[in-house]
Design a protein around this motif. Structure first.
Motif, mmCIF file in Angstrom:
data_model
loop_
_atom_site.group_PDB
_atom_site.id
_atom_site.type_symbol
_atom_site.label_atom_id
_atom_site.label_comp_id
_atom_site.label_asym_id
_atom_site.label_seq_id
_atom_site.Cartn_x
_atom_site.Cartn_y
_atom_site.Cartn_z
ATOM 1 N N ILE A 129 9.161 -61.791 43.109
ATOM 2 C CA ILE A 129 8.527 -63.036 42.684
ATOM 3 C C ILE A 129 8.634 -64.088 43.782
ATOM 4 O O ILE A 129 9.619 -64.140 44.518
ATOM 5 C CB ILE A 129 9.182 -63.553 41.372
ATOM 6 N N VAL A 130 7.585 -64.902 43.899
ATOM 7 C CA VAL A 130 7.596 -66.072 44.777
ATOM 8 C C VAL A 130 7.418 -67.276 43.866
ATOM 9 O O VAL A 130 6.417 -67.384 43.164
ATOM 10 C CB VAL A 130 6.454 -66.036 45.817
ATOM 11 N N MET A 131 8.405 -68.147 43.856
ATOM 12 C CA MET A 131 8.348 -69.314 42.970
ATOM 13 C C MET A 131 8.566 -70.582 43.781
ATOM 14 O O MET A 131 9.464 -70.641 44.620
ATOM 15 C CB MET A 131 9.419 -69.185 41.881
ATOM 16 N N ASP A 132 7.737 -71.583 43.536
ATOM 17 C CA ASP A 132 7.908 -72.842 44.262
ATOM 18 C C ASP A 132 8.132 -73.996 43.299
ATOM 19 O O ASP A 132 7.689 -73.961 42.149
ATOM 20 C CB ASP A 132 6.716 -73.117 45.177
ATOM 21 N N GLY A 133 8.844 -74.996 43.794
ATOM 22 C CA GLY A 133 9.133 -76.167 42.962
ATOM 23 C C GLY A 133 10.074 -77.124 43.656
ATOM 24 O O GLY A 133 9.998 -77.326 44.866
ATOM 25 N N ARG A 134 11.004 -77.684 42.876
ATOM 26 C CA ARG A 134 11.959 -78.661 43.407
ATOM 27 C C ARG A 134 13.402 -78.153 43.340
ATOM 28 O O ARG A 134 14.244 -78.604 44.106
ATOM 29 C CB ARG A 134 11.876 -79.975 42.604
ATOM 30 N N ASP A 135 13.669 -77.254 42.381
ATOM 31 C CA ASP A 135 15.055 -76.816 42.172
ATOM 32 C C ASP A 135 15.169 -75.296 42.067
ATOM 33 O O ASP A 135 16.077 -74.781 41.429
ATOM 34 C CB ASP A 135 15.617 -77.458 40.906
ATOM 35 N N ILE A 136 14.269 -74.588 42.711
ATOM 36 C CA ILE A 136 14.254 -73.125 42.561
ATOM 37 C C ILE A 136 15.473 -72.498 43.242
ATOM 38 O O ILE A 136 16.163 -71.656 42.661
ATOM 39 C CB ILE A 136 12.960 -72.511 43.129
ATOM 40 N N GLY A 137 15.756 -72.908 44.458
ATOM 41 C CA GLY A 137 16.885 -72.341 45.189
ATOM 42 C C GLY A 137 18.232 -72.895 44.786
ATOM 43 O O GLY A 137 19.265 -72.294 45.079
ATOM 44 N N THR A 138 18.236 -74.032 44.102
ATOM 45 C CA THR A 138 19.505 -74.659 43.718
ATOM 46 C C THR A 138 19.870 -74.417 42.261
ATOM 47 O O THR A 138 21.053 -74.316 41.919
ATOM 48 C CB THR A 138 19.451 -76.188 43.954
ATOM 49 N N VAL A 139 18.874 -74.306 41.369
ATOM 50 C CA VAL A 139 19.142 -74.193 39.933
ATOM 51 C C VAL A 139 18.558 -72.920 39.321
ATOM 52 O O VAL A 139 19.250 -72.159 38.648
ATOM 53 C CB VAL A 139 18.591 -75.425 39.169
ATOM 54 N N VAL A 140 17.258 -72.689 39.542
ATOM 55 C CA VAL A 140 16.587 -71.561 38.882
ATOM 56 C C VAL A 140 17.091 -70.222 39.430
ATOM 57 O O VAL A 140 17.499 -69.335 38.671
ATOM 58 C CB VAL A 140 15.053 -71.664 39.028
ATOM 59 N N PHE A 141 17.059 -70.066 40.759
ATOM 60 C CA PHE A 141 17.510 -68.825 41.397
ATOM 61 C C PHE A 141 18.479 -69.142 42.533
ATOM 62 O O PHE A 141 18.132 -69.007 43.718
ATOM 63 C CB PHE A 141 16.318 -68.023 41.932
ATOM 64 N N PRO A 142 19.700 -69.557 42.197
ATOM 65 C CA PRO A 142 20.660 -69.884 43.259
ATOM 66 C C PRO A 142 21.050 -68.676 44.110
ATOM 67 O O PRO A 142 21.573 -68.841 45.217
ATOM 68 C CB PRO A 142 21.874 -70.427 42.481
ATOM 69 N N ASP A 143 20.792 -67.452 43.605
ATOM 70 C CA ASP A 143 21.121 -66.242 44.362
ATOM 71 C C ASP A 143 19.892 -65.601 45.017
ATOM 72 O O ASP A 143 19.929 -64.428 45.404
ATOM 73 C CB ASP A 143 21.782 -65.219 43.434
ATOM 74 N N ALA A 144 18.805 -66.348 45.121
ATOM 75 C CA ALA A 144 17.592 -65.815 45.746
ATOM 76 C C ALA A 144 17.891 -65.333 47.163
ATOM 77 O O ALA A 144 18.641 -65.970 47.906
ATOM 78 C CB ALA A 144 16.508 -66.894 45.784
ATOM 79 N N GLU A 145 17.286 -64.194 47.522
ATOM 80 C CA GLU A 145 17.535 -63.616 48.846
ATOM 81 C C GLU A 145 16.943 -64.457 49.969
ATOM 82 O O GLU A 145 17.469 -64.460 51.090
ATOM 83 C CB GLU A 145 16.968 -62.196 48.918
ATOM 84 N N LEU A 146 15.834 -65.161 49.693
ATOM 85 C CA LEU A 146 15.224 -66.016 50.710
ATOM 86 C C LEU A 146 14.899 -67.368 50.091
ATOM 87 O O LEU A 146 14.207 -67.450 49.086
ATOM 88 C CB LEU A 146 13.943 -65.386 51.260
ATOM 89 N N LYS A 147 15.459 -68.410 50.695
ATOM 90 C CA LYS A 147 15.213 -69.772 50.227
ATOM 91 C C LYS A 147 14.591 -70.590 51.355
ATOM 92 O O LYS A 147 15.096 -70.575 52.490
ATOM 93 C CB LYS A 147 16.518 -70.445 49.788
ATOM 94 N N LEU A 148 13.512 -71.271 51.049
ATOM 95 C CA LEU A 148 12.829 -72.108 52.025
ATOM 96 C C LEU A 148 12.765 -73.532 51.493
ATOM 97 O O LEU A 148 12.638 -73.746 50.280
ATOM 98 C CB LEU A 148 11.413 -71.593 52.277
#
Length: 231
Positions: A129-148
């Motif tokens: 999945i590719v998800m964009d927003g404001r808090d995806i890497g910090t709240v929704v998917f803090p363990d995401a393999e790639l954060k931009l």
């Protein structure tokens, strides 16, 4: 090949959705525009008289949250998923400057964020999945393999948004668009619940002077490097 979760955060009008759509299509991943979900709730509030220039009935909006069903349905002609609210296509209606002027206030409400974050996490439970927003890497998917983390100057972002709006026939003034961008930045970065911040392990991309192709190539390269590291 392993599938990963790609979290793209950043300021408004930095082209997050554009590059996320490109990337998801190239990889064969699911794309989710979380900003559209907050815009859908905002549109509901506007349509039901819950928010305006001088008033915002937060309690009524919270009470009506269970009555909002937000869904994404893929449009083969357009090549991306459109947003539906309670079975009605609202894709074009949520992209106006008026909705933009209220969305950060709606997104600052904890109950709204809780409802949508739960839905977003369910969407990404199987990765790919590719998800964009404001808090995806910090709240929704803090363990995401790639954060931009996408950024650009307010003036550049306002001009992009202005050209997008006028290009589809909206009658807007650049100064109003710039004010909206700056005001959304202020609200997004200072709200108490899940403010916009760069995750410690996110890669920052300033696309102020990048073309769309340059931006995509850079992010695709980062994605390939991440995938290779997992093999």
């Amino acid at each position: 090949m392993n599938k990963i979760t790609i979290a793209i955060d950043g300021f408004s009008s930095t082209g997050k959705s554009t590059v996320a759509k490109q990337l998801a299509k190239h990889l064969g991943y699911v794309y989710v525009d979380t900003g559209a979900m907050y815009r859908a709730v905002t549109f509901y509030a506007m349509e039901n008289g819950l928010i305006g220039d001088d008033d915002f009935n937060v309690e009524a909006l919270i009470y009506q949250l269970p009555h909002m069903e937000i869904a994404f349905k893929f449009n083969e002609t357009l090549g991306f998923a459109e947003v539906y609210l309670n079975g009605v296509n609202i894709e074009k209606k949520i992209r106006t400057l008026e909705v933009s002027s209220f969305v950060s206030k709606v997104a600052a409400i904890s109950q709204v964020r809780h409802k949508l974050v739960e839905q977003q996490q369910r969407m990404g439970k199987d990765k790919g999945i590719v998800m964009d927003g404001r808090d995806i890497g910090t709240v929704v998917f803090p363990d995401a393999e790639l954060k931009l983390f996408m950024t650009a100057s307010a003036e550049k972002r306002a001009m992009r948004r202005y050209e997008e709006l006028t290009g589809r026939g909206d009658n807007v003034i650049y100064e109003d668009v710039l004010f909206n961008v700056q005001e959304r930045d202020r609200i997004d970065t200072t709200r108490e619940d899940s403010p916009l911040v760069k995750a410690n392990d996110a890669i920052e991309i300033d696309n102020s002077n990048m073309t769309l192709d340059e931006q995509f190539d850079k992010i695709l390269s980062l994605t390939k490097m991440t995938l290779e590291s997992l093999e």
